[in-house]
Design an enzyme around this catalytic site. Structure first.
Site, PDB file in Angstrom:
ATOM      1  CG  ASP A  10       2.476  -1.848   3.593  1.00 35.30           C
ATOM      2  OD1 ASP A  10       1.968  -0.802   3.350  1.00 35.30           O
ATOM      3  OD2 ASP A  10       3.490  -1.897   2.932  1.00 35.30           O
ATOM      4  CG  HIS A 242       2.594   5.484  -4.484  1.00 37.31           C
ATOM      5  ND1 HIS A 242       2.684   5.648  -5.739  1.00 37.31           N
ATOM      6  CD2 HIS A 242       4.013   5.524  -4.079  1.00 37.31           C
ATOM      7  CE1 HIS A 242       3.621   5.438  -6.492  1.00 37.31           C
ATOM      8  NE2 HIS A 242       4.578   5.655  -5.532  1.00 37.31           N
TER       9      HIS A 242
END
Length: 320
Positions: A10, A242
């Site tokens: 995303d 992340h």
């Protein structure tokens, strides 16, 4: 031989770094990008995936558009305060010249896994909706995938979307519970380790000084993202790493310490999206019914952050 991976994504600033990291890693063969809502809506995630492959000179890699909403509820919306309205730090890139393939993401995932049993690793960097939909359509992929290495979840630390939940899991807890329970090999690279991996201003300066096109793009999109982290964490300098941490696990699992636990995902109330583990033996006399028969997940609990940062930075920057 390079390991074949499909990145479900995303994009997203941290997704961008992870995709570029994977493309620059000879250990990996990125055979497709599938897109999902999360940091942005799925349409924009698809546009950004195409843009990133153009920047990287890898328009040979197909992009398949994924689901627009979670399994059970409407999408709660993107996070422009983190990634920018465009998902790329508000730098407003031109439209891509390429287009996604006509095949939906879940169908693409199934087709690739079934055509190469035991060879494909899924690397989801966003909500797990596409992966759960693929399982619904063709449960046999659980026996034919090589591994699922996902960025998401938090077992031993607080969440970042809520006090309980990490953002990717919070965006579709029902899908996450399906994926953790499917009986395939799953490794969870969550906040327990990614909050230990800090890209500092000194590291960021290497991207800013580089003439490499991928590093230059990262340097352009980082300021908005970095400002978010340093605003909500006044003692922090730089950003947490992340999504790239999941890619790093695929490249070199020795960077991480893991524990094996059954995982359930809370789908109700104020703890919605929390990844819960059962840490006692399977023969414990009062194992909760919700955990009985659940497969064990490889949960990353420790990381050699210095070595991980060095690996990614070296592959994505070239000094003048």
């Amino acid at each position: 031989m390079a390991r074949k991976i499909i990145i479900d994504t995303d994009p997203g600033v941290d997704d961008t770094m992870a995709i570029f990291f994977a493309l620059r890693s000879p250990e990996l063969d990125v055979i497709g990008l599938t897109t999902i809502f999360g940091n942005v809506h799925t349409d924009l995630a698809t546009t950004n995936a195409l843009r990133l492959l153009e920047i990287a000179g890898r328009t040979d890699i197909p992009v398949a558009k994924g689901a627009d909403d979670p399994l059970a509820v409407p999408f709660r919306g993107p996070v422009p305060f983190v990634h920018g309205d465009d998902g790329q730090g508000n730098i407003n890139l031109p439209p891509p010249k390429t287009r996604p393939i006509d095949q939906p993401a879940a169908v693409f995932i199934i087709e690739q896994i079934m055509a190469a049993p035991g060879e494909i690793t899924l690397v989801p960097l966003g909500p797990l909706t596409n992966i759960a939909l693929a399982l619904r359509l063709e449960p046999r992929i659980a026996k034919h995938v090589k591994e699922v290495v996902l960025m998401g979840g938090n077992v031993l630390c607080p969440g970042n979307a809520t006090p309980a939940a990490e953002a990717n899991i919070h965006n579709d807890p029902e899908a996450a519970d399906v994926v953790f329970g499917a009986g395939w090999t799953v490794t969870m690279v969550g906040l327990d380790v990614t909050h230990q991996v800090n890209l500092t201003p000194e590291h960021i300066a290497r991207y800013e000084a580089s003439q490499d096109p991928l590093a230059r793009h990262i340097a352009r999109i980082l300021p908005h993202y970095r400002a978010y982290f340093e605003t909500v964490n006044p003692d922090m300098r730089g950003i947490y790493v992340h999504d790239s941490s999941a890619v790093a696990y695929v490249i070199d699992p020795t960077l991480f310490e893991t524990r094996q636990w059954p995982i359930r995902v809370e789908t109700q109330g104020i703890s919605r999206g929390k990844t819960l583990h059962w840490g006692l033996p399977d023969d414990y006399p009062t194992i909760p019914p919700a955990f009985k028969g659940r497969p064990r997940v490889n949960v990353c609990v420790g990381v050699d952050a210095k070595r991980l940062i060095a690996l990614e930075t070296e592959r994505l920057t070239k000094q003048n």
